[in-house]
Design an enzyme around this catalytic site. Structure first.
Site, short mmCIF file in Angstrom:
data_model
loop_
_atom_site.label_atom_id
_atom_site.label_comp_id
_atom_site.label_asym_id
_atom_site.label_seq_id
_atom_site.Cartn_x
_atom_site.Cartn_y
_atom_site.Cartn_z
CE LYS A 40 -0.45 -0.55 5.17
NZ LYS A 40 -1.26 0.24 5.88
NE ARG A 138 -6.47 0.25 11.40
CZ ARG A 138 -5.19 0.16 10.75
NH1 ARG A 138 -4.31 1.23 10.84
NH2 ARG A 138 -4.80 -1.11 10.30
CG HIS A 167 -3.58 -4.50 12.13
ND1 HIS A 167 -2.63 -5.20 11.27
CD2 HIS A 167 -3.43 -3.20 12.16
CE1 HIS A 167 -1.67 -3.99 11.20
NE2 HIS A 167 -2.17 -3.06 11.77
NE ARG A 232 -2.71 -7.84 7.90
CZ ARG A 232 -2.94 -8.46 8.92
NH1 ARG A 232 -3.65 -9.71 9.11
NH2 ARG A 232 -3.24 -7.65 9.96
CE1 TYR A 276 12.16 32.48 0.70
CE2 TYR A 276 12.06 30.19 0.63
CZ TYR A 276 12.16 31.25 -0.01
OH TYR A 276 11.69 31.21 -1.19
CB CYS A 321 13.62 26.56 0.35
SG CYS A 321 14.99 27.55 0.75
CG MET A 322 8.16 23.84 -2.36
SD MET A 322 7.07 24.81 -3.40
CE MET A 322 6.28 26.03 -2.33
CG ASP A 323 11.17 23.97 -5.08
OD1 ASP A 323 10.36 22.86 -5.25
OD2 ASP A 323 11.03 24.91 -5.39
C1 LIG Z 1 -4.17 -4.17 8.17
C2 LIG Z 1 -2.69 -4.38 8.02
N1 LIG Z 1 -1.78 -5.43 8.04
C3 LIG Z 1 -0.54 -5.38 7.83
C4 LIG Z 1 0.13 -3.95 7.73
C5 LIG Z 1 1.66 -4.30 7.86
O1 LIG Z 1 2.10 -3.49 8.92
P1 LIG Z 1 3.86 -3.25 8.95
O2 LIG Z 1 4.14 -2.36 8.14
O3 LIG Z 1 3.85 -2.73 10.39
O4 LIG Z 1 4.32 -4.41 8.57
C6 LIG Z 1 -0.65 -2.89 7.65
C7 LIG Z 1 -0.09 -1.60 7.71
O5 LIG Z 1 -0.04 -0.62 8.58
C8 LIG Z 1 -1.91 -2.94 8.07
O6 LIG Z 1 -2.79 -2.05 8.09
#
Ligand SMILES: Cc1ncc(COP(=O)(O)O)c(C=O)c1O
Length: 381
Positions: A40, A138, A167, A232, A276, A321-323
């Protein structure tokens, strides 16, 4: 030779895809189970498509995303591996996601009904994972209501129960086998025990049981009993630690380096102000280097930062700065315009990690790498 030789961009990130592959393999070894590569947020800023490919080559069997667009980007790139949208799915995106064979997370009867209806409308089977809220508070279904929701999923036509997951909120804390993680594991175990008769009916019908999964990186590394059928794996796949209390195995390597070049060097007399607001004044004549990286690249407007030049840590001076930003080059007299500068990564014998940067910013490594702006090109190395 031109003083611009060697610089491809103003600033850029180099992503070591072999490190990603090796880190996935390490997760499989440590957990003894299958790995979902969590890609993600553009693979935590590393570039979703190349990272996903590398993770699959490294042995991952699933990909995890957080947004509909992220799942569709993987499909558009030709990746056919199982993809789970880990969180909220906007209702209007369900049909397109099912058409792309993306698995969805459900935690309420309303979700299930919407997914089942979209599945009928598009004549596409829907793969779902039921999320149990065991204490993160959550998303997810309450453990008490979970068995009924799972039974409804099992009864829904054209919906396949592919997974059941939860989770952890505190697996990155010291002694995660006790305290909150243990409570969450016990609640999850209670749900699974209540579902055992349903699972036994699946066995009898020759239907695969759903994948059970709970561990993020921290739990993968520190809570072996939570491994179940799939872990995960997110932050540690990028070679970053999930928290100070969870050391990374020696085989896990950081995948990302963030680099820039020296764009200009000036001798600035004492008493002048830099950048700045003139918040910094050299007390004696000083060699000031200018770097083409700024807060629009994700390099925060925070004082006290450092970068590597000539294998040494040197301070950023004056406001970012920005860049662009400025650095004090007095300790590296050999530095020249065009020299490579490291914001995150190694140079000579020195190293600056995303966690070092995070400590200066008062945040976590996750936010540093996710915050590298889209305009910073990512190069696989
Ligand atoms: C539902 C879920 N599973 C797994 C992960 C992976 O977590 P991590 O990056 O701590 O391994 C995340 C990330 O936040 C998550 O939201």
């Amino acid at each position: 030779m031109s003083e611009w030789a060697g610089s491809r961009e103003s600033c850029w990130a180099e992503v070591d895809l072999d490190a990603i592959k090796g880190n996935v393999a390490a997760a499989a070894r440590v957990s003894g189970t299958s790995v979902m590569a969590v890609v993600k947020a553009d693979a935590y800023g590393h570039g979703a498509v190349p990272v996903a490919r590398a993770a699959l080559e490294g042995g991952a069997t699933w990909l995890g995303v957080a947004r509909a667009g992220e799942a569709l980007e993987l499909r558009a790139a030709g990746l056919g591996a199982p993809v789970l949208l880990l969180g909220y799915t906007p209702p209007d995106a369900v049909g397109e996601l099912l058409a792309a064979d993306v698995s969805l997370t459900v935690w309420s009867p309303a979700h299930l009904d919407a997914v089942a209806a979209a599945s009928r409308a598009t004549a596409r089977g829907a793969g779902v994972h039921v999320k149990i809220d065991t204490g993160m508070n959550r998303v997810g279904v309450d453990p008490d209501a979970a068995p009924e929701l799972v039974r409804r999923v099992l009864a829904a036509e054209s919906v396949e129960l592919q997974g059941i997951f939860t989770h952890f909120a505190c697996a990155d804390e010291a002694d995660p086998a006790s305290g909150v993680t243990a409570v969450q594991q016990a609640r999850f175990a209670g749900v699974l025990a209540a579902l055992e008769p349903s699972f036994a009916r699946l066995d009898a019908a020759g239907v695969a049981r759903p994948l059970i999964h709970a561990s993020n990186s921290a739990a993968t590394l520190a809570v072996p009993s939570a491994a179940h059928d799939l872990v995960r794996f997110g932050i540690a796949m990028y070679g970053l630690s999930p928290g100070a209390a969870v050391p990374l195995p020696a085989s896990i390597r950081p995948a990302l380096a963030w680099k820039t070049v020296i764009a200009r060097i000036a001798e600035v007399p004492a008493g002048e102000g830099i950048s700045y607001g003139h918040t910094y004044h050299p007390s004696a004549r000083q060699r000031i280097g200018t770097l083409p990286v700024g807060y629009a690249d994700g390099w925060r407007r925070t004082s006290g930062q450092q970068v590597l030049v000539g294998g040494r840590r040197v301070p950023v001076v004056g406001r970012v700065c920005m860049d662009q930003c400025m650095i004090d080059l007095d300790s590296v007299p050999q530095a020249r315009v065009g020299d490579e500068v490291v914001l995150i990564g190694a140079q000579g014998g020195e190293q600056l990690t995303a966690d070092d940067v995070a400590a200066r910013w008062g945040t976590i490594g996750y936010e540093v790498v996710c915050g590298i702006a889209a305009r910073v090109p990512r190069y696989p190395v």
